[in-house]
Write an enzyme that holds these catalytic residues in place. Structure first.
Site, short mmCIF file in Angstrom:
data_model
loop_
_atom_site.label_atom_id
_atom_site.label_comp_id
_atom_site.label_asym_id
_atom_site.label_seq_id
_atom_site.Cartn_x
_atom_site.Cartn_y
_atom_site.Cartn_z
N SER A 94 2.88 -4.03 6.83
CA SER A 94 1.70 -4.30 6.01
C SER A 94 1.81 -3.56 4.67
O SER A 94 2.44 -2.50 4.60
CB SER A 94 0.47 -3.81 6.77
OG SER A 94 -0.69 -4.41 6.27
N PRO A 95 1.21 -4.12 3.61
CA PRO A 95 1.27 -3.42 2.32
C PRO A 95 0.68 -2.01 2.40
O PRO A 95 -0.40 -1.83 2.97
CB PRO A 95 0.42 -4.28 1.39
CG PRO A 95 0.02 -5.50 2.15
CD PRO A 95 0.48 -5.37 3.55
N CYS A 103 0.26 1.47 -0.15
CA CYS A 103 0.47 2.24 -1.38
C CYS A 103 1.15 3.55 -1.04
O CYS A 103 0.74 4.24 -0.10
CB CYS A 103 -0.87 2.56 -2.03
SG CYS A 103 -1.60 1.15 -2.84
N GLN A 115 2.96 -7.85 -3.05
CA GLN A 115 1.50 -8.00 -3.13
C GLN A 115 1.09 -7.68 -4.57
O GLN A 115 1.21 -6.53 -5.01
CB GLN A 115 0.81 -7.04 -2.16
CG GLN A 115 -0.70 -7.26 -2.13
CD GLN A 115 -1.45 -6.24 -1.29
OE1 GLN A 115 -1.29 -5.04 -1.50
NE2 GLN A 115 -2.27 -6.69 -0.36
N TYR A 132 -10.89 -4.44 -4.73
CA TYR A 132 -10.19 -4.40 -6.01
C TYR A 132 -10.67 -5.57 -6.88
O TYR A 132 -11.60 -6.28 -6.49
CB TYR A 132 -8.67 -4.41 -5.77
CG TYR A 132 -8.24 -3.16 -5.02
CD1 TYR A 132 -8.40 -1.90 -5.60
CD2 TYR A 132 -7.77 -3.23 -3.71
CE1 TYR A 132 -8.07 -0.74 -4.90
CE2 TYR A 132 -7.42 -2.07 -3.01
CZ TYR A 132 -7.58 -0.84 -3.61
OH TYR A 132 -7.26 0.30 -2.93
N ARG A 177 -4.67 -12.00 0.50
CA ARG A 177 -5.33 -11.04 1.41
C ARG A 177 -6.83 -11.04 1.13
O ARG A 177 -7.26 -10.93 -0.02
CB ARG A 177 -4.76 -9.63 1.26
CG ARG A 177 -5.42 -8.65 2.21
CD ARG A 177 -4.71 -7.30 2.35
NE ARG A 177 -3.88 -7.30 3.55
CZ ARG A 177 -3.54 -6.19 4.24
NH1 ARG A 177 -3.95 -5.01 3.84
NH2 ARG A 177 -2.79 -6.26 5.30
N ARG A 217 0.02 1.64 9.66
CA ARG A 217 0.26 3.02 10.11
C ARG A 217 1.34 3.14 11.17
O ARG A 217 2.14 4.10 11.11
CB ARG A 217 -1.05 3.65 10.55
CG ARG A 217 -1.98 3.93 9.36
CD ARG A 217 -3.40 4.18 9.79
NE ARG A 217 -3.95 3.03 10.48
CZ ARG A 217 -5.11 3.03 11.12
NH1 ARG A 217 -5.82 4.14 11.19
NH2 ARG A 217 -5.57 1.92 11.70
C1 LIG Z 1 -1.19 4.67 3.42
C2 LIG Z 1 -1.81 3.32 3.36
C3 LIG Z 1 -1.76 2.59 2.20
C4 LIG Z 1 -2.30 1.29 2.13
N1 LIG Z 1 -2.15 0.54 1.01
C5 LIG Z 1 -2.50 -0.76 1.01
C6 LIG Z 1 -2.14 -1.62 -0.06
O1 LIG Z 1 -1.45 -1.24 -0.98
N2 LIG Z 1 -2.56 -2.90 -0.02
C7 LIG Z 1 -3.30 -3.39 1.02
O2 LIG Z 1 -3.67 -4.55 1.02
N3 LIG Z 1 -3.62 -2.59 2.07
C8 LIG Z 1 -3.20 -1.32 2.09
N4 LIG Z 1 -3.44 -0.53 3.20
C9 LIG Z 1 -4.09 -1.15 4.36
C10 LIG Z 1 -3.04 -1.62 5.37
O3 LIG Z 1 -2.22 -2.64 4.84
C11 LIG Z 1 -3.69 -2.12 6.66
O4 LIG Z 1 -4.46 -3.24 6.36
C12 LIG Z 1 -4.56 -1.06 7.33
O5 LIG Z 1 -3.92 0.21 7.32
C13 LIG Z 1 -4.85 -1.41 8.78
O6 LIG Z 1 -3.66 -1.56 9.52
P1 LIG Z 1 -3.10 -0.45 10.54
O7 LIG Z 1 -4.19 -0.23 11.54
O8 LIG Z 1 -1.88 -1.08 11.15
O9 LIG Z 1 -2.80 0.79 9.76
C14 LIG Z 1 -2.93 0.76 3.26
C15 LIG Z 1 -3.01 1.51 4.42
C16 LIG Z 1 -2.44 2.76 4.49
C17 LIG Z 1 -2.49 3.52 5.80
#
Ligand SMILES: Cc1cc2nc3c(=O)[nH]c(=O)nc-3n(C[C@H](O)[C@H](O)[C@H](O)COP(=O)(O)O)c2cc1C
Length: 765
Positions: free
Chosen positions: A418-419, A421, A495, A576, A624, A718
């Site tokens: 997943s994306p 940052c 993205q 955003y 998204r 994560r």
């Molecule tokens: C460190 C970090 C950075 C993230 N950056 C982005 C991002 O750049 N773009 C985005 O759409 N979601 C971002 N997310 C959200 C994740 O893509 C994801 O939707 C969210 O963490 C839930 O998934 P998970 O339970 O597998 O962590 C970020 C999440 C984390 C933990």
């Protein structure tokens, strides 16, 4: 009343299974107790036909009272199979291990046992004033419509949620040899039966449908006899000429019901304690009401007979049971909602429809099903692989290892990074960190790797460390990463984003984490509303701003294509810039870009269309979304279906279904796979491929989601930070050798497979 020894006389109101089982359990534990059960009806006045037991419930009863359990067991009709009938097809799965018993038979067994232990059973005993009963403690086991509870609903904090579907309990002499779900299409919508045998030659036959279908079929104007005849005609194919019967002797007027989900904030009011359906209900489709009542009874009897402080004992009863009840109610809610939205699933292939039904509560997963019926799961996997275009073999891949085709792109598997940052770029330029980070996840086997949110101009960034695609050197820096990911057999999506009102802040670490930058840049957004009190107030975008931002996106997409990206995602989530247009929380505009959903969609859609026009036809695009704002008056999942449909019509191939992060007031409901229901809804209502994300972390989660058709891809964020090799590990766990680990890593993968095989042969330690 502080010591349990002070409780000598216990009055139980209600002689249903829970009340009787409590009386039995109390007398077994302490024969000196004086236990009186008051029941307003006669001993043979039961409601409903049969009761379902799982093997697990029986095991609990055996441990508590082997004698009663043995008598109940002797009266059981057992079955292992579940049959799902839809579209003239029957899908059978086995290994479910259930038993049925007539409710009246069960009550008679419990009544006899209670009497033999010296319980004073008083039938046709209407208690006018429960609190005036001459007892040390009063147990309200008087069911769903508990009078005792309803006398002081505010004290118990009663919450009743009346669900929309109509259902009726009927009976038949047709002997079903499997738990049978029969779905019938009518000109007024779908109607279905849940049927199971509870005595040789006697079955419960519950008919359920939406209120619209119920009215359309004229059930609202029928008496019980007419209802039975009409239902017989609808379900003739399964009744083999047997009639349907209602419990008309006991139920006056229409016996059609709406299920009420009861929850209570307190189960105790002075001398009165709630038990079973009086305290909580669980939808009949998971058949757990009686199980919960029995377990309450066992635990309450323990609390009342062990030495020690009574208050502490009762508090422990409530605390312990509340957790179990919550878990079951949550599963029951999923199941209830599945049946309420069944029309969403009826166009799935019958096999997938059956799989979706079997896993609807989210308590039964892919691997649970495999334990019950390995042949069924192999059949599902073969079907899944086949429709995904995987090469046909004797050993089909698990759903996560089936390929996915989107336009000209074929993903080797369904696991997505997943994306995320990383806040580690310099003026938007990605570097060695990103190469190792994204490259490492490609080496780890994920079929698709997403870049982090990559911003289309310097002032589109969240922080100074955010990645960009706004200078030609960005394209070159990305190309290096794209080439590396491709060389590992993985695919990569970018993205593209603009941070809008969430921009110009410090990286999320360090002493000023997330604080506005001292020397930042001016912000723009749909409306001039700051993200928080501390944040800069953005300027409401003018049409000229929109032109510039759209053109920045288009330039970035052109460079992304040149850098070799396989897919581009337009970031319209998480508050955003584009998300700030979509949600009414942050869009208060009065022009053509605010107000109605159509207006709020206008600018994001314009950007999407401009990208689609320059992005190559054979490369897919995704969007998204935050499928809900998790706030009152915010965007709802219903809105997000309409939004997804509009993007799909504009050429979007995949909706990446996230949620929230659009308002500081949001109150998300977290849990395993907590956003997947939104993906399910969008996929199956808007008819577009989706990617689920959010607390998906086990291989079993991924396979269950995909096989049930709740998403086409699963993104993990994560979990990939903790384990870049998540996909390789999943392959080893499933013993799947079809994956191609990097040549350099093969020895490690082979060892992992061997070790995991050994572990699974050794069983749990
Ligand atoms: C460190 C970090 C950075 C993230 N950056 C982005 C991002 O750049 N773009 C985005 O759409 N979601 C971002 N997310 C959200 C994740 O893509 C994801 O939707 C969210 O963490 C839930 O998934 P998970 O339970 O597998 O962590 C970020 C999440 C984390 C933990």
């Amino acid at each position: 009343m502080s010591s349990r020894r002070a409780v000598k006389r216990i009055a139980v109101v209600g002689a249903g299974p829970g009340g009787l089982y409590l009386a039995i359990s109390l007398k077994l534990r302490d024969p000196s107790l004086d236990v009186v059960v008051h029941e307003r009806n006669r001993p043979d006045d039961t409601f409903g036909w049969g009761v379902v037991f799982s093997d697990q419930t029986l095991a609990n009863l055996k441990a508590s009272d082997p004698e009663t359990a043995a008598t109940i067991e002797a009266a059981f009709v057992h079955w292992d199979d579940i049959d799902v009938h839809i579209h003239d097809q029957t899908v059978r799965s086995g290994g479910h291990g259930f038993a049925g018993i007539g409710r009246q038979r069960l009550l008679t067994i419990l009544q006899d046992r209670a009497r033999s232990l010296g319980v004073d059973l008083r039938f046709q005993s209407e208690v006018a004033d429960v609190r005036a009963l001459d007892a040390d403690l009063i147990i309200a086991a008087d069911g769903l419509n508990s009078r005792v509870r309803n006398e002081t609903p505010e004290v118990f904090g009663v919450d009743v949620d009346v669900r929309p579907n109509k259902y009726i309990w009927l009976g038949t002499t047709q002997a079903f040899d499997a738990f049978t779900f029969a779905f019938v299409q009518t000109p007024h919508g779908w109607i279905w039966a849940h049927a199971y045998q509870f005595e040789p030659g006697a079955s419960t036959f519950i008919v359920e449908c939406s209120e619209a279908t119920w009215r359309g079929l004229g059930f609202d104007g029928m008496d019980q006899d007419q209802t039975c005849r009409a239902a017989e005609a609808l379900f003739a194919g399964w009744l083999g000429g047997h009639a349907l019967m209602s419990n008309a002797r006991h139920l006056r007027g229409s016996a059609w019901l709406n299920f009420s989900r009861v929850a209570c904030a307190n189960w105790r009011d002075g001398k009165v304690v709630l038990l079973g359906d009086a305290a909580h209900t669980a939808h009949f489709s998971i058949g757990s009401g009686t199980k919960l009542a029995f377990e309450d009874a066992i635990r309450l009897a323990q609390a009342l007979t062990e030495p020690g402080d009574l208050e502490a004992g009762l508090a422990a009863y409530e605390a312990e049971r509340r957790v179990e009840v919550l878990k079951l109610q949550s599963a029951a809610r999923n199941s209830t909602e599945w049946f309420e939205t069944v029309e969403r699933y009826v166009d799935l292939d019958p096999l997938q429809f059956a799989y979706s039904l079997l896993t609807r509560s989210q308590r039964v997963s892919h691997e649970n099903l495999r334990l019950r019926d390995p042949a069924f799961v192999t059949r599902v996997e073969r079907w899944f692989a086949d429709q995904a275009g995987a090469p046909l073999t004797d050993d089909p891949p698990a759903p996560m290892f089936a390929p996915l085709r989107l336009r000209g792109l074929t993903l080797p598997n369904r696991v997505v990074v997943s994306p995320m940052c990383m806040y580690s770029a310099e003026d938007g330029t990605v570097n060695d960190f990103h190469l190792v980070h994204l490259g490492g996840r490609a080496l780890g086997g994920a079929g698709l790797v997403f870049t982090e949110m990559t911003d289309v101009s310097a002032d589109a960034r969240i922080t100074p460390g955010c990645a960009g695609m706004y200078r030609p050197e960005h394209r070159e820096a990305w190309r290096r990463i794209v080439d590396f990911v491709h060389a590992q057999g993985s695919r990569i999506a970018i993205q593209l984003a603009h941070a809008g009102r969430k921009g110009s802040v410090e990286r999320p670490w360090g002493p000023r984490a997330d604080q506005p930058l001292a020397d930042g840049w001016p912000l723009i957004a749909a409306s001039a509303i700051p993200w928080s009190d501390e944040d800069q107030t953005p300027r409401e975008m003018t049409r000229a701003d929109m032109d510039r931002v759209r053109d920045d996106f288009v330039r970035a997409a052109g460079w992304a294509d040149e850098a070799g990206f396989d897919m581009v995602e337009l970031h319209c989530a998480h508050g955003y810039l584009l998300s700030s247009f979509l949600t009414p929380v942050s869009n208060h505009r009065r022009d053509a870009y605010g107000g109605s959903l159509e207006n709020r969609l206008r600018f994001p859609l314009e950007v999407f269309a401009a990208l689609r026009a320059v992005w190559p036809d054979d490369k897919p695009m995704s969007v998204r979304l935050s499928a809900t704002d998790w706030v009152d008056d915010g965007l709802t999942s219903e809105d997000s279906v309409a939004i997804a449909r509009t993007f799909a019509d504009a050429g979007c191939d995949l909706i990446d279904v996230s949620a929230g992060q659009t308002s500081e007031q949001a109150r998300p409901v977290y849990g395993r796979m907590y956003q997947t229901p939104f993906s399910d809804r969008i996929r199956n209502e808007a008819g577009v491929a989706t990617m689920a994300v959010g607390n998906i972390y086990e291989t079993d989660h991924v396979n269950s989601i995909l096989a049930a058709g709740r998403a086409d891809l699963c993104a993990l964020a994560r979990p990939h930070l903790a384990d870049p090799n998540w996909t390789l590990r999943a392959a080893a766990e499933l013993g799947w050798r079809g994956i191609q680990p990097p040549l350099q890593y093969r020895a490690g993968f082979a060892q992992l497979v061997r070790n995991m095989e050994r572990q699974s042969q050794a069983g749990p330690v």
